[in-house]
Design an enzyme around this catalytic site. Structure first.
Site, PDB file in Angstrom:
ATOM      1  N   TYR A   1       0.821  -1.221   0.000  1.00  0.00           N
ATOM      2  CA  TYR A   1       0.000   0.000   0.000  1.00  0.00           C
ATOM      3  C   TYR A   1       0.857   1.274   0.000  1.00  0.00           C
ATOM      4  O   TYR A   1       0.457   2.284  -0.567  1.00  0.00           O
ATOM      5  CB  TYR A   1      -0.931   0.021   1.223  1.00  0.00           C
ATOM      6  CG  TYR A   1      -2.029  -1.015   1.142  1.00  0.00           C
ATOM      7  CD1 TYR A   1      -3.219  -0.726   0.491  1.00  0.00           C
ATOM      8  CD2 TYR A   1      -1.881  -2.279   1.705  1.00  0.00           C
ATOM      9  CE1 TYR A   1      -4.238  -1.668   0.407  1.00  0.00           C
ATOM     10  CE2 TYR A   1      -2.891  -3.229   1.621  1.00  0.00           C
ATOM     11  CZ  TYR A   1      -4.066  -2.912   0.971  1.00  0.00           C
ATOM     12  OH  TYR A   1      -5.066  -3.849   0.885  1.00  0.00           O
TER      13      TYR A   1
ATOM     14  N   THR B   1       5.883  -3.713   9.491  1.00  0.00           N
ATOM     15  CA  THR B   1       6.505  -3.619  10.816  1.00  0.00           C
ATOM     16  C   THR B   1       5.435  -3.924  11.873  1.00  0.00           C
ATOM     17  O   THR B   1       4.873  -3.008  12.476  1.00  0.00           O
ATOM     18  CB  THR B   1       7.098  -2.204  11.055  1.00  0.00           C
ATOM     19  OG1 THR B   1       6.151  -1.223  10.588  1.00  0.00           O
ATOM     20  CG2 THR B   1       8.415  -2.023  10.345  1.00  0.00           C
TER      21      THR B   1
ATOM     22  N   THR C   1       6.796   2.378   9.422  1.00  0.00           N
ATOM     23  CA  THR C   1       6.616   2.951  10.761  1.00  0.00           C
ATOM     24  C   THR C   1       7.398   2.103  11.758  1.00  0.00           C
ATOM     25  O   THR C   1       7.256   0.875  11.778  1.00  0.00           O
ATOM     26  CB  THR C   1       5.123   2.939  11.136  1.00  0.00           C
ATOM     27  OG1 THR C   1       4.394   3.584  10.099  1.00  0.00           O
ATOM     28  CG2 THR C   1       4.882   3.648  12.449  1.00  0.00           C
TER      29      THR C   1
ATOM     30  N   ARG D   1       2.393   8.904   6.042  1.00  0.00           N
ATOM     31  CA  ARG D   1       1.154   9.258   6.751  1.00  0.00           C
ATOM     32  C   ARG D   1      -0.097   8.933   5.972  1.00  0.00           C
ATOM     33  O   ARG D   1      -1.192   9.349   6.377  1.00  0.00           O
ATOM     34  CB  ARG D   1       1.125  10.778   6.981  1.00  0.00           C
ATOM     35  CG  ARG D   1       2.053  11.276   8.035  1.00  0.00           C
ATOM     36  CD  ARG D   1       1.923  12.779   8.142  1.00  0.00           C
ATOM     37  NE  ARG D   1       2.640  13.260   9.299  1.00  0.00           N
ATOM     38  CZ  ARG D   1       3.277  14.425   9.342  1.00  0.00           C
ATOM     39  NH1 ARG D   1       3.287  15.221   8.298  1.00  0.00           N
ATOM     40  NH2 ARG D   1       3.898  14.786  10.436  1.00  0.00           N
TER      41      ARG D   1
ATOM     42  N   LYS E   1       6.120  10.179  14.270  1.00  0.00           N
ATOM     43  CA  LYS E   1       5.157   9.388  13.490  1.00  0.00           C
ATOM     44  C   LYS E   1       4.284   8.525  14.417  1.00  0.00           C
ATOM     45  O   LYS E   1       3.058   8.457  14.283  1.00  0.00           O
ATOM     46  CB  LYS E   1       5.920   8.491  12.495  1.00  0.00           C
ATOM     47  CG  LYS E   1       5.131   7.334  11.936  1.00  0.00           C
ATOM     48  CD  LYS E   1       3.990   7.765  11.034  1.00  0.00           C
ATOM     49  CE  LYS E   1       3.013   6.632  10.824  1.00  0.00           C
ATOM     50  NZ  LYS E   1       1.893   6.998   9.983  1.00  0.00           N
TER      51      LYS E   1
ATOM     52  N   ARG F   1      -4.556   9.576  17.606  1.00  0.00           N
ATOM     53  CA  ARG F   1      -5.830   9.174  16.997  1.00  0.00           C
ATOM     54  C   ARG F   1      -6.472   8.048  17.817  1.00  0.00           C
ATOM     55  O   ARG F   1      -7.667   8.054  18.065  1.00  0.00           O
ATOM     56  CB  ARG F   1      -5.612   8.676  15.557  1.00  0.00           C
ATOM     57  CG  ARG F   1      -4.913   9.646  14.665  1.00  0.00           C
ATOM     58  CD  ARG F   1      -5.834  10.472  13.802  1.00  0.00           C
ATOM     59  NE  ARG F   1      -6.769   9.700  13.035  1.00  0.00           N
ATOM     60  CZ  ARG F   1      -8.020  10.094  12.780  1.00  0.00           C
ATOM     61  NH1 ARG F   1      -8.447  11.243  13.236  1.00  0.00           N
ATOM     62  NH2 ARG F   1      -8.829   9.347  12.062  1.00  0.00           N
TER      63      ARG F   1
ATOM     64  N   ARG G   1     -13.442  24.599  21.307  1.00  0.00           N
ATOM     65  CA  ARG G   1     -12.158  23.884  21.418  1.00  0.00           C
ATOM     66  C   ARG G   1     -12.354  22.386  21.674  1.00  0.00           C
ATOM     67  O   ARG G   1     -11.471  21.722  22.184  1.00  0.00           O
ATOM     68  CB  ARG G   1     -11.305  24.511  22.539  1.00  0.00           C
ATOM     69  CG  ARG G   1     -10.735  25.878  22.148  1.00  0.00           C
ATOM     70  CD  ARG G   1     -10.164  26.638  23.318  1.00  0.00           C
ATOM     71  NE  ARG G   1     -11.166  26.967  24.313  1.00  0.00           N
ATOM     72  CZ  ARG G   1     -12.058  27.970  24.184  1.00  0.00           C
ATOM     73  NH1 ARG G   1     -12.051  28.718  23.119  1.00  0.00           N
ATOM     74  NH2 ARG G   1     -12.946  28.201  25.130  1.00  0.00           N
TER      75      ARG G   1
ATOM     76  N   GLY H   1      -9.001  -0.827  13.516  1.00  0.00           N
ATOM     77  CA  GLY H   1      -8.180  -1.827  12.826  1.00  0.00           C
ATOM     78  C   GLY H   1      -7.147  -1.176  11.944  1.00  0.00           C
ATOM     79  O   GLY H   1      -6.803  -0.011  12.125  1.00  0.00           O
TER      80      GLY H   1
ATOM     81  N   CYS I   1      -2.000   0.518  11.066  1.00  0.00           N
ATOM     82  CA  CYS I   1      -1.338   1.680  11.682  1.00  0.00           C
ATOM     83  C   CYS I   1      -1.885   1.983  13.079  1.00  0.00           C
ATOM     84  O   CYS I   1      -1.197   1.772  14.068  1.00  0.00           O
ATOM     85  CB  CYS I   1      -1.503   2.898  10.778  1.00  0.00           C
ATOM     86  SG  CYS I   1      -0.653   2.696   9.206  1.00  0.00           S
TER      87      CYS I   1
HETATM   88  N1  LIG Z   1      -0.895   1.012   4.732  1.00  0.00           N
HETATM   89  C1  LIG Z   1      -0.883   2.229   5.211  1.00  0.00           C
HETATM   90  O1  LIG Z   1      -1.845   2.963   5.102  1.00  0.00           O
HETATM   91  C2  LIG Z   1       0.325   2.799   5.898  1.00  0.00           C
HETATM   92  C3  LIG Z   1       0.330   4.162   6.217  1.00  0.00           C
HETATM   93  C4  LIG Z   1       1.454   4.694   6.837  1.00  0.00           C
HETATM   94  C5  LIG Z   1       2.511   3.859   7.155  1.00  0.00           C
HETATM   95  N2  LIG Z   1       2.465   2.544   6.846  1.00  0.00           N
HETATM   96  C6  LIG Z   1       3.634   1.720   7.179  1.00  0.00           C
HETATM   97  O2  LIG Z   1       4.311   1.396   5.973  1.00  0.00           O
HETATM   98  C7  LIG Z   1       4.900   0.091   6.071  1.00  0.00           C
HETATM   99  C8  LIG Z   1       4.406  -0.772   4.935  1.00  0.00           C
HETATM  100  O3  LIG Z   1       3.018  -0.897   5.052  1.00  0.00           O
HETATM  101  P1  LIG Z   1       2.119  -1.401   3.835  1.00  0.00           P
HETATM  102  O4  LIG Z   1       0.725  -1.157   4.253  1.00  0.00           O
HETATM  103  O5  LIG Z   1       2.611  -0.858   2.557  1.00  0.00           O
HETATM  104  O6  LIG Z   1       2.456  -2.960   3.906  1.00  0.00           O
HETATM  105  P2  LIG Z   1       2.046  -4.094   2.815  1.00  0.00           P
HETATM  106  O7  LIG Z   1       1.923  -5.352   3.579  1.00  0.00           O
HETATM  107  O8  LIG Z   1       0.911  -3.605   1.981  1.00  0.00           O
HETATM  108  O9  LIG Z   1       3.314  -4.174   1.871  1.00  0.00           O
HETATM  109  C9  LIG Z   1       4.565  -4.615   2.308  1.00  0.00           C
HETATM  110  C10 LIG Z   1       5.223  -5.353   1.149  1.00  0.00           C
HETATM  111  O10 LIG Z   1       6.568  -5.658   1.560  1.00  0.00           O
HETATM  112  C11 LIG Z   1       6.896  -6.929   1.025  1.00  0.00           C
HETATM  113  N3  LIG Z   1       8.045  -7.429   1.788  1.00  0.00           N
HETATM  114  C12 LIG Z   1       8.072  -7.956   3.034  1.00  0.00           C
HETATM  115  N4  LIG Z   1       9.336  -8.231   3.403  1.00  0.00           N
HETATM  116  C13 LIG Z   1      10.136  -7.881   2.360  1.00  0.00           C
HETATM  117  C14 LIG Z   1      11.520  -7.910   2.132  1.00  0.00           C
HETATM  118  N5  LIG Z   1      12.369  -8.331   3.069  1.00  0.00           N
HETATM  119  N6  LIG Z   1      11.994  -7.478   0.950  1.00  0.00           N
HETATM  120  C15 LIG Z   1      11.127  -7.042  -0.016  1.00  0.00           C
HETATM  121  N7  LIG Z   1       9.810  -6.984   0.141  1.00  0.00           N
HETATM  122  C16 LIG Z   1       9.305  -7.388   1.320  1.00  0.00           C
HETATM  123  C17 LIG Z   1       5.634  -7.730   1.143  1.00  0.00           C
HETATM  124  O11 LIG Z   1       5.633  -8.827   0.248  1.00  0.00           O
HETATM  125  C18 LIG Z   1       4.567  -6.688   0.791  1.00  0.00           C
HETATM  126  O12 LIG Z   1       4.234  -6.708  -0.587  1.00  0.00           O
HETATM  127  C19 LIG Z   1       4.517  -0.423   7.459  1.00  0.00           C
HETATM  128  O13 LIG Z   1       5.533  -0.108   8.361  1.00  0.00           O
HETATM  129  C20 LIG Z   1       3.297   0.386   7.807  1.00  0.00           C
HETATM  130  O14 LIG Z   1       3.095   0.525   9.188  1.00  0.00           O
HETATM  131  C21 LIG Z   1       1.411   1.993   6.228  1.00  0.00           C
END
Ligand SMILES: NC(=O)c1ccc[n+]([C@@H]2O[C@H](COP(=O)([O-])OP(=O)(O)OC[C@H]3O[C@@H](n4cnc5c(N)ncnc54)[C@H](O)[C@@H]3O)[C@@H](O)[C@H]2O)c1
Length: 403
Positions: free
Chosen positions: A12, A82, A118, A145, A197, A204, A237, A248, A251
């Site tokens: 994502y 993470t 994160t 974010r 972060k 929230r 305020r 859920g 994050c």
């Molecule tokens: N989804 C959100 O809205 C959002 C928003 C802000 C921050 N984040 C943070 O961003 C990070 C990623 O979240 P996401 O939602 O994109 O996760 P996700 O699960 O959608 O994507 C992670 C991708 O990483 C790949 N992956 C895992 N280990 C790997 C490795 N060693 N080498 C290469 N690829 C690998 C997985 O196959 C997967 O496709 C997390 O830390 C999350 O907390 C997510």
């Protein structure tokens, strides 16, 4: 020639970021998951997200490529999962550490590694820096974010933070993000970026917990929580959020634990907020059962249909969703007597999950709406016509019973 960026983790966060960067940089996206890479290579992306298709096609035309292997690049952007460790509540760094070791094996000296995932405060010092004692790289943290469902707009219009050890690195990475981000970019040190972060999502979570606690108080008093909050919010305020069936996603329901894991003694408020929000799926379920037992939906045994398996409306992301949290808590009898449906989730994630909405409606006497997708707003009158009793957990539907 433009610098080469290798984006690691094409989920994502990583995929949309890679696509937007490809407008001004050479970009290769790397993911461990072969299916993810195969899909992207065959002209399809892997999740439902507004505007993604257009940006993806533009990016393909500009020459973005996808691989399972890590590349020799000037800049690495890391967006791997993470999660938290259930027992200690600390960040589970396994995906991050794997990614760092793989980058180390291919990166040139002086490569910049930007961690977007994160992470708990101190993660880079504890788990990442020690891996690079024998290799010269520049570390950076640029937490993300974005709000799923609107990721492309948010990547372009949200301000962001960059934490780095050196001003020159901050400046280079700031320029990189400015290639698509129109908002302010704040530069700071790595640990400040890490904790800032995490406290955003914790803020929230605590505010949602307050709304959920109010829901319990008001329900006990026979009052309409939403009306109570609407009136309180006239105070100049005060801005109380709306309650719901739980929290859920990857994050808000996860990041507060990182602070608890780092300092359990000084985080009673954060822990309590997490516990309140985690109590909500079974709370709304219990309220619905009480109403059914009190005969609100007519006499006799009632088959319940739970609508909405994702963690919020109009996305296909089911991670940590309140409905799945509830599912884990149901007893075997309840599980076998309940049907589940989500128009955006076609893969089977629970028993008794139906993929045909009409079949779902024909199988149930009571509808419990966990997630008010646009789909159910459009189909609401159809449900009413079938004389199915509706329980709503978000006050989306004025006429439905609230739980
Ligand atoms: N989804 C959100 O809205 C959002 C928003 C802000 C921050 N984040 C943070 O961003 C990070 C990623 O979240 P996401 O939602 O994109 O996760 P996700 O699960 O959608 O994507 C992670 C991708 O990483 C790949 N992956 C895992 N280990 C790997 C490795 N060693 N080498 C290469 N690829 C690998 C997985 O196959 C997967 O496709 C997390 O830390 C999350 O907390 C997510």
């Amino acid at each position: 020639m433009n610098k080469l960026i290798n984006v690691i983790g094409l989920g994502y966060v990583g995929l949309p970021t890679a696509l937007l960067l490809s407008e001004n940089y050479r970009v290769i996206g790397t993911d461990k998951d072969e299916q993810v890479v195969q899909r992207l290579r065959s002209g399809k992306h892997s999740f439902h997200e507004a505007e993604l298709q257009v940006v993806y096609e533009q990016s393909l035309a500009r020459g973005i490529t996808f691989a399972n292997e890590y590349q020799k690049a000037d800049i690495y952007i890391v967006a791997v999962p993470t999660p938290f460790l259930v027992k200690s509540k600390k960040v589970d760094p396994k995906y991050l550490v794997d990614a760092m070791n793989e980058i180390k094996a291919v990166c040139p000296n002086d490569a910049i590694i930007v961690i977007e995932s994160t992470i708990a405060p101190g993660t880079i010092d504890s788990y990442v820096r020690p891996l690079f004692v024998d290799k010269q790289v520049k570390l950076c943290h640029a937490p993300e974010r974005v709000l799923p469902g609107n990721i492309i707009q948010e990547l372009t219009n949200n301000s962001r933070t960059i934490g780095a050890d050196e001003a020159a690195v901050s400046e280079e990475i700031k320029q990189m993000y400015q290639s698509f981000c129109k908002e302010d970019i704040i530069c700071t040190d790595i640990c400040t970026a890490e904790i800032s972060k995490v406290i955003e999502n914790t803020y929230r979570d605590i505010n949602i917990a307050y709304a959920n606690e109010l829901k319990k108080i008001c329900t006990n008093m026979g009052l309409d929580t939403y009306e109570v909050i609407r009136i309180a919010n006239y105070h100049p305020r005060v801005n109380v959020l709306n309650p719901g069936p739980g929290v859920g996603g990857h994050c808000i329901s996860v990041d507060p634990w990182f602070l608890v894991g780092e300092d359990s003694e000084n985080t009673p408020l954060i822990q309590q907020a997490r516990n309140i929000n985690d109590s909500m799926p079974s709370y709304v379920w219990g309220k619905m059962k009480q109403a059914i037992e009190a005969g609100e939906s007519g006499h006799g045994k009632k088959v319940v249909g739970l609508y909405g398996l994702t963690y919020k409306p109009n996305v296909d992301d089911i991670r940590e969703s309140p409905a799945l949290q509830l599912y884990k808590q149901l007893n075997p009898e309840e599980k076998s007597e309940t049907y589940f449906f989500d128009p955006l989730v076609s893969t089977k994630v629970v028993e008794n999950q139906l993929t045909d909405f009409n079949q779902f409606l024909d199988s149930i006497d009571v509808l419990l709406i966990f997630v008010p997708h646009d789909h159910i707003k459009q189909k609401y009158d159809e449900v009413v016509k079938k004389k199915i009793k509706i329980f709503d957990t978000n006050k989306t539907f004025e006429q439905a019973a609230q739980v």
